[in-house]
Design a protein around this motif. Structure first.
Motif, PDB file in Angstrom:
ATOM      1  N   ARG A  27      41.494   1.612 -21.454  1.00  0.00           N
ATOM      2  CA  ARG A  27      40.711   2.784 -21.063  1.00  0.00           C
ATOM      3  C   ARG A  27      41.377   3.600 -19.956  1.00  0.00           C
ATOM      4  O   ARG A  27      40.729   3.964 -18.979  1.00  0.00           O
ATOM      5  CB  ARG A  27      39.341   2.343 -20.583  1.00  0.00           C
ATOM      6  CG  ARG A  27      38.553   1.617 -21.623  1.00  0.00           C
ATOM      7  CD  ARG A  27      37.271   1.127 -21.034  1.00  0.00           C
ATOM      8  NE  ARG A  27      36.553   0.342 -22.016  1.00  0.00           N
ATOM      9  CZ  ARG A  27      35.261   0.271 -22.053  1.00  0.00           C
ATOM     10  NH1 ARG A  27      34.533   0.913 -21.182  1.00  0.00           N
ATOM     11  NH2 ARG A  27      34.671  -0.465 -22.966  1.00  0.00           N
ATOM     12  N   HIS A  29      42.071   6.560 -19.748  1.00  0.00           N
ATOM     13  CA  HIS A  29      41.461   7.881 -19.592  1.00  0.00           C
ATOM     14  C   HIS A  29      40.310   7.874 -18.587  1.00  0.00           C
ATOM     15  O   HIS A  29      39.878   8.934 -18.147  1.00  0.00           O
ATOM     16  CB  HIS A  29      41.008   8.431 -20.951  1.00  0.00           C
ATOM     17  CG  HIS A  29      40.150   7.493 -21.741  1.00  0.00           C
ATOM     18  ND1 HIS A  29      40.636   6.296 -22.250  1.00  0.00           N
ATOM     19  CD2 HIS A  29      38.862   7.570 -22.123  1.00  0.00           C
ATOM     20  CE1 HIS A  29      39.658   5.684 -22.910  1.00  0.00           C
ATOM     21  NE2 HIS A  29      38.577   6.438 -22.849  1.00  0.00           N
ATOM     22  N   HIS A  30      39.835   6.711 -18.189  1.00  0.00           N
ATOM     23  CA  HIS A  30      38.782   6.618 -17.175  1.00  0.00           C
ATOM     24  C   HIS A  30      39.343   6.551 -15.746  1.00  0.00           C
ATOM     25  O   HIS A  30      38.591   6.711 -14.787  1.00  0.00           O
ATOM     26  CB  HIS A  30      37.906   5.390 -17.423  1.00  0.00           C
ATOM     27  CG  HIS A  30      37.104   5.462 -18.677  1.00  0.00           C
ATOM     28  ND1 HIS A  30      36.066   6.359 -18.861  1.00  0.00           N
ATOM     29  CD2 HIS A  30      37.197   4.759 -19.829  1.00  0.00           C
ATOM     30  CE1 HIS A  30      35.554   6.194 -20.064  1.00  0.00           C
ATOM     31  NE2 HIS A  30      36.230   5.234 -20.676  1.00  0.00           N
ATOM     32  N   ASN A  33      38.615   9.155 -13.066  1.00  0.00           N
ATOM     33  CA  ASN A  33      37.298   9.106 -12.422  1.00  0.00           C
ATOM     34  C   ASN A  33      37.296   8.144 -11.238  1.00  0.00           C
ATOM     35  O   ASN A  33      36.459   8.245 -10.358  1.00  0.00           O
ATOM     36  CB  ASN A  33      36.225   8.661 -13.421  1.00  0.00           C
ATOM     37  CG  ASN A  33      36.021   9.674 -14.519  1.00  0.00           C
ATOM     38  OD1 ASN A  33      36.151  10.864 -14.307  1.00  0.00           O
ATOM     39  ND2 ASN A  33      35.740   9.188 -15.711  1.00  0.00           N
ATOM     40  N   PHE A 157      29.965   3.844 -15.771  1.00  0.00           N
ATOM     41  CA  PHE A 157      31.398   4.086 -15.886  1.00  0.00           C
ATOM     42  C   PHE A 157      31.659   5.091 -17.006  1.00  0.00           C
ATOM     43  O   PHE A 157      32.372   6.043 -16.835  1.00  0.00           O
ATOM     44  CB  PHE A 157      32.108   2.759 -16.169  1.00  0.00           C
ATOM     45  CG  PHE A 157      33.595   2.863 -16.201  1.00  0.00           C
ATOM     46  CD1 PHE A 157      34.288   3.216 -15.059  1.00  0.00           C
ATOM     47  CD2 PHE A 157      34.293   2.591 -17.350  1.00  0.00           C
ATOM     48  CE1 PHE A 157      35.661   3.304 -15.085  1.00  0.00           C
ATOM     49  CE2 PHE A 157      35.685   2.676 -17.377  1.00  0.00           C
ATOM     50  CZ  PHE A 157      36.344   3.041 -16.231  1.00  0.00           C
ATOM     51  N   ILE A 158      31.048   4.869 -18.139  1.00  0.00           N
ATOM     52  CA  ILE A 158      31.256   5.758 -19.278  1.00  0.00           C
ATOM     53  C   ILE A 158      30.629   7.125 -19.007  1.00  0.00           C
ATOM     54  O   ILE A 158      31.177   8.145 -19.383  1.00  0.00           O
ATOM     55  CB  ILE A 158      30.704   5.114 -20.563  1.00  0.00           C
ATOM     56  CG1 ILE A 158      31.552   3.891 -20.915  1.00  0.00           C
ATOM     57  CG2 ILE A 158      30.696   6.097 -21.720  1.00  0.00           C
ATOM     58  CD1 ILE A 158      31.019   3.039 -22.021  1.00  0.00           C
ATOM     59  N   LYS A 160      30.579   8.773 -16.348  1.00  0.00           N
ATOM     60  CA  LYS A 160      31.456   9.569 -15.500  1.00  0.00           C
ATOM     61  C   LYS A 160      32.623  10.157 -16.286  1.00  0.00           C
ATOM     62  O   LYS A 160      33.242  11.108 -15.856  1.00  0.00           O
ATOM     63  CB  LYS A 160      32.050   8.702 -14.382  1.00  0.00           C
ATOM     64  CG  LYS A 160      31.067   8.255 -13.358  1.00  0.00           C
ATOM     65  CD  LYS A 160      31.816   7.425 -12.331  1.00  0.00           C
ATOM     66  CE  LYS A 160      30.919   6.849 -11.268  1.00  0.00           C
ATOM     67  NZ  LYS A 160      31.692   6.031 -10.346  1.00  0.00           N
ATOM     68  N   ALA A 161      32.959   9.552 -17.397  1.00  0.00           N
ATOM     69  CA  ALA A 161      34.153   9.949 -18.149  1.00  0.00           C
ATOM     70  C   ALA A 161      34.007  11.279 -18.850  1.00  0.00           C
ATOM     71  O   ALA A 161      33.016  11.771 -19.156  1.00  0.00           O
ATOM     72  CB  ALA A 161      34.494   8.880 -19.176  1.00  0.00           C
TER      73      ALA A 161
END
Length: 161
Positions: A27, A29-30, A33, A157-158, A160-161
């Motif tokens: 992940r 791409h996170h 954040n 968490f997701i 915020k992505a």
């Protein structure tokens, strides 16, 4: 001075090797954040996020400059929480003929050790070793550790992505 170089470091973190590996490899791409001052974005260019052959485009800050690189996931060893990226394009290749980044997340009794290896071939002898990029890797690892040890609720968490 040698044209081929190899730098390595170990960063001890309190988070599990599996969780760290999941974020940085599966992940990435996170990560923007988690540490937007260092990683501005990671985009999927071709393939699937965590598969060999996948091409990712990273935007990051290195030595105070906005930089970018296109990498290919060259190798993955899920059993040992490790992977290798090869830089295909970007700012690093202004100085290096080739550049690889290997990351292994090694479990410990408490927490884990993140082992980074940078391997490269310089374009000429006047180019210094990339200690500052190795430091960036360490700093990002510490930011990921802080995230994982704080609020690591998957849904937030997701979101915020």
């Amino acid at each position: 001075m040698a044209l081929y170089g190899k730098l390595e470091t170990d960063i001890e973190i309190r988070a599990s090797a599996e969780k760290f590996h999941e974020i940085i490899h599966q992940r990435p791409h996170h990560i923007s954040n988690i540490c937007s001052d260092k990683i501005q974005g990671v985009e999927l260019h071709e393939g699937e996020w965590d598969k060999v052959g996948t091409i990712l485009y990273w935007r990051y800050v290195h030595d105070g400059k906005n930089c970018a690189m296109k990498i290919v996931i060259e190798a993955v060893d899920e059993k040992n929480n490790s992977f290798t990226w090869k830089v295909l394009e970007g700012d690093l290749l202004e100085y290096y003929k080739s550049f690889r980044i290997r990351v292994q997340s090694i479990p410990k009794d408490e927490g884990s050790v993140i082992h980074f290896t940078l391997e490269y071939e310089k374009l000429h002898e006047g180019i210094p070793d990339s200690h500052s990029l190795l430091q960036l890797c360490a700093d990002v690892s510490k930011d990921i550790e802080a995230y994982l040890m704080g609020n690591n609720n998957e849904s937030s968490f997701i979101a915020k992505a």
